[in-house]
Every structure is written in structure tokens, then in C-alpha cells.
Design a protein around this motif. Structure first.
Motif, PDB file in Angstrom:
ATOM      1  N   LYS A   4     -34.554  79.372 -57.172  1.00  0.00           N
ATOM      2  CA  LYS A   4     -33.410  80.070 -56.708  1.00  0.00           C
ATOM      3  C   LYS A   4     -32.148  79.561 -57.800  1.00  0.00           C
ATOM      4  O   LYS A   4     -32.184  78.550 -58.173  1.00  0.00           O
ATOM      5  N   ARG A 179     -38.024  89.423 -54.702  1.00  0.00           N
ATOM      6  CA  ARG A 179     -37.674  87.879 -54.138  1.00  0.00           C
ATOM      7  C   ARG A 179     -37.866  87.131 -55.116  1.00  0.00           C
ATOM      8  O   ARG A 179     -36.776  86.064 -55.364  1.00  0.00           O
ATOM      9  N   GLU A 183     -34.765  87.718 -57.497  1.00  0.00           N
ATOM     10  CA  GLU A 183     -33.865  86.697 -56.524  1.00  0.00           C
ATOM     11  C   GLU A 183     -33.320  87.415 -55.398  1.00  0.00           C
ATOM     12  O   GLU A 183     -32.049  86.770 -55.117  1.00  0.00           O
ATOM     13  N   TYR A 184     -33.374  88.401 -54.831  1.00  0.00           N
ATOM     14  CA  TYR A 184     -32.845  88.927 -53.762  1.00  0.00           C
ATOM     15  C   TYR A 184     -33.170  88.242 -52.519  1.00  0.00           C
ATOM     16  O   TYR A 184     -34.197  87.731 -52.487  1.00  0.00           O
ATOM     17  N   SER A 185     -32.434  88.415 -51.669  1.00  0.00           N
ATOM     18  CA  SER A 185     -32.790  87.665 -50.450  1.00  0.00           C
ATOM     19  C   SER A 185     -33.797  88.795 -49.492  1.00  0.00           C
ATOM     20  O   SER A 185     -33.868  89.795 -49.949  1.00  0.00           O
ATOM     21  N   ALA A 186     -34.355  88.157 -48.676  1.00  0.00           N
ATOM     22  CA  ALA A 186     -35.531  88.748 -47.775  1.00  0.00           C
ATOM     23  C   ALA A 186     -34.711  89.940 -47.116  1.00  0.00           C
ATOM     24  O   ALA A 186     -35.353  91.061 -46.837  1.00  0.00           O
ATOM     25  N   GLU A 188     -32.030  91.529 -48.276  1.00  0.00           N
ATOM     26  CA  GLU A 188     -31.585  92.677 -49.367  1.00  0.00           C
ATOM     27  C   GLU A 188     -32.791  93.433 -49.599  1.00  0.00           C
ATOM     28  O   GLU A 188     -32.711  94.671 -49.917  1.00  0.00           O
ATOM     29  N   THR A 189     -33.899  92.661 -49.927  1.00  0.00           N
ATOM     30  CA  THR A 189     -35.202  93.106 -50.199  1.00  0.00           C
ATOM     31  C   THR A 189     -35.667  94.184 -48.951  1.00  0.00           C
ATOM     32  O   THR A 189     -36.136  95.565 -49.395  1.00  0.00           O
ATOM     33  N   VAL A 197     -37.164  92.542 -42.281  1.00  0.00           N
ATOM     34  CA  VAL A 197     -37.317  91.067 -42.799  1.00  0.00           C
ATOM     35  C   VAL A 197     -38.708  90.600 -42.844  1.00  0.00           C
ATOM     36  O   VAL A 197     -39.381  89.873 -43.546  1.00  0.00           O
ATOM     37  N   ASN A 201     -41.181  89.110 -45.519  1.00  0.00           N
ATOM     38  CA  ASN A 201     -41.789  87.807 -45.501  1.00  0.00           C
ATOM     39  C   ASN A 201     -43.538  87.938 -45.678  1.00  0.00           C
ATOM     40  O   ASN A 201     -44.130  87.100 -46.077  1.00  0.00           O
TER      41      ASN A 201
END
Length: 351
Positions: A4, A179, A183-186, A188-189, A197, A201
Motif C-alpha cells: 500500500k 487491488r 492499489e484501488y480500495s475494495a 473502488e474495485t 465489496v 474480497n
């Protein structure tokens, strides 16, 4: 590949280029080209990771930019412009993945050969994983790159990483890259993929499990950093000397016991020191060679020129990339396709 960053997202570096957004929305193609120019390499490399071929990535990038141009008027800035482009490119790649078979490395195509007499017929078409020239990668020409950031970037384009990605279903591939690499957040993805989400995950966990089973314990980027520039130069110099002098004994001293030699689009590949030595001695060293250093996928390699019988110049025969492990050569990946050679801008012949 689960780092990150504390830095601003890359698209923040290009915020000044959004000055071209109003003109692009008004139908100014030149303004649109200026608007997307800073993102082209990152988008192309993302497509390459997804698809395993720079030529397929060209198709996906073209589809991405066409879709972005057609819908630029609807971009309202609710997400960063780079995020919007990566969303479009990811879906373009997913559509291509649904229509095409995954790109393969030689061990995925068939068993190793144990004889050198017949190497099989060339297997053409969009079958094989292809290397990416280093000068097409996002880090090319970047000065003063943070070492940790640079290592992460290079790990994410090594042949082993790209090959492992091809074992994932398309959605898992996209989730892992969005991800862990971009490095996008969950959240955002999930928004980019039109899912939840929890689904993101779950897909990430499954993808990471597969990648762990396919990847070497130490990446090529880490191997190169551990080896150091001086020792790398010594290893590569010894390799060139042994290859060009066709000294098989000196050459195999540089190899690991489990070394592999692949040569797509030929189906033949050789597994282990005994068979690799036999192939090089009986087939490769039947002709003189000249090697020119080059880099692709963040890995050391050579443009290989051979002198055929009756010819008076050395002609380009292969792009050879090396896999290293603990200071020795564990893999030789020789790419024979002339179409791929032209992408690297290499001379076709040398004296």
C-alpha cells in the motif's frame, strides 16, 4: 504484491491535464489526445497484465480510448479521471478474455521433450504469452524512482507474474490487479466492476491462493536486486562469452540443476540440466551466434543473431530472456516469432 502506497494516486500527478476536459467534451479530438496522453502507458501495461500479450494490449487500449472518446461527455468527475479510464480498460480486457483462450507458457501447452531431433511444428496464432519491451513499461525514463516503488512495479510485469495471472478467471485477474497492483480500495474495485465489496474480497482471496501456488518464492525483481549490478554484469558477461564461443561446459556451469529452456512458438521445451545441455549442444550450438544485451519485463536478456550456413551476416533469430535464481540461470525463454521481434525495434541483421 500487496503493498500500500502512502503517495498520491498517479492520476493526481496529471491533474493539470484536466484543463483539456472541457474542450474534449465539446468534441475536440486534439484536446482528448492531450487529456489521455499521460495515462496511455499505464493503461497499456494494465491491459498487458490482463491479457499476456502486448499485441492484445494494443487492441484493448484502442477499444478503451475509443469508448472513452465516445463517452467523454458523460464523465462527471465523481471518480478520478485515471480511475474512469482504468474501469473502461478493465472491461475491454474482460470482453477480450471472454472471446480468447488464455496465453500460455510452454509447460502449460504440453510436456517437456526428451529428444532434440524433432522440435515440432510452429504453433501460430494467439497462443503464447509474449514479452513486453522495457521501453513500453510505465517506469521507462522515470528519474529518481523510489526503490521500493520501482521494485513493486517490476515485480508486476515479470514473465512469471504475467504467466501466473493467466491461470486466473478474468474477474479474479481484474480484482487482483486493481487491488494489489493499482492499489484501488475494495469499494473502488467493486464500483469499477459493478459488483459488491464482499464479492471483491472473495475473488481476491481465491486469486491470491492461485498466484501463490504458481509464483516462485522470490521474484525476478528481487533476485536482480539481491544479485547486484556488478555480479549481474559478471554473470551476463560469462553467459555471452560461453554462448558465442559455443563452450557448452562453461555455459552449463551457470545453470541451476532444474533449468528450463522454452522456445515458443515451437512446442518443444526442455526441463532439467541434462536435457537443456543436450539441446544446446546438439541444436543451438550447431551454428555461430552473436548476442546483444536487452531488457524486457524487467528481466535481463539478449537479442540473438545466428549465422546460417551459406549466409554472410548474422540474422536475428530469437529474443532470449533469462530467469535467475540465487545468482544462477534457472530459465531461458527464447521467443522466435519475427512479428514480436519487430516490436522491439531490433536490427534484423548484423555483421
Amino acid at each position: 504484491m500487496n503493498r500500500k502506497s502512502t503517495k498520491l494516486p498517479p492520476e493526481a500527478l496529471y491533474s493539470s491535464d484536466l484543463q483539456w476536459l472541457p474542450q474534449a467534451r465539446a468534441g475536440d479530438a486534439s484536446a482528448f489526445d492531450r487529456l489521455v496522453a499521460p495515462y496511455r502507458r499505464r493503461l497499456h501495461t494494465h491491459c498487458y497484465r490482463m491479457l499476456g500479450s502486448p499485441h492484445d494490449a494494443d487492441d484493448a487500449l484502442q477499444e478503451t480510448l475509443l469508448a472513452a472518446w465516445r463517452s467523454i461527455g458523460s464523465f462527471e468527475g465523481r471518480s478520478a479521471f485515471g480511475t474512469w479510464l482504468h474501469q473502461i480498460s478493465t472491461h475491454a480486457c474482460l470482453r477480450l478474455i471472454s472471446r480468447r483462450s488464455r496465453r500460455l507458457m510452454s509447460p502449460d501447452h504440453g510436456p517437456a521433450f526428451d529428444t532434440t531431433a524433432d522440435l515440432g511444428q510452429m504453433v501460430g496464432g494467439p497462443v503464447w504469452l509474449e514479452p513486453l519491451p522495457d521501453d513500453e513499461a510505465p517506469w521507462h525514463g522515470v528519474a529518481h524512482e523510489d526503490p521500493a516503488e520501482g521494485l513493486a512495479r517490476r515485480e508486476s510485469v515479470t514473465l512469471a507474474f504475467i504467466a501466473a495471472l493467466q491461470h486466473l478467471p478474468g474477474t479474479q485477474r481484474a480484482v487482483l490487479l486493481l487491488r494489489n497492483v493499482l492499489e484501488y480500495s475494495a469499494a473502488e474495485t467493486a464500483d469499477m466492476l459493478g459488483t459488491t465489496v464482499s464479492s471483491v474480497n472473495s475473488a481476491l482471496q481465491r486469486a491470491q491462493k492461485t498466484m501463490k501456488s504458481k509464483l516462485p518464492a522470490v521474484s525476478q525483481a528481487t533476485e536482480l536486486r539481491s544479485l547486484g549490478e556488478e555480479d549481474l554484469d559478471h554473470l551476463l558477461g560469462a553467459f555471452v562469452t560461453a554462448w558465442e564461443s559455443r563452450n557448452i561446459d562453461d555455459l552449463v556451469r551457470l545453470f541451476t540443476e532444474d533449468v528450463r529452456f522454452t522456445m515458443p512458438p515451437l512446442p518443444a521445451w526442455f526441463d532439467g540440466l541434462v536435457f537443456v545441455q543436450k539441446f544446446i549442444a546438439e541444436r543451438v550450438f550447431a551454428t555461430p551466434w552473436r548476442l546483444v544485451p536487452m531488457w524486457a519485463n524487467g528481466q535481463a536478456g539478449f537479442a540473438c543473431y545466428m549465422l546460417a550456413e551459406g549466409d554472410d551476416v548474422f540474422r536475428l533469430g530469437a529474443i532470449l530472456l533469462l530467469n535467475l535464481r540465487a545468482g544462477r540461470i534457472a530459465g531461458l525463454h527464447s521467443f522466435l516469432d519475427p512479428v514480436l521481434h519487430r516490436r522491439f525495434g531490433l536490427a534484423e541483421a548484423m555483421d
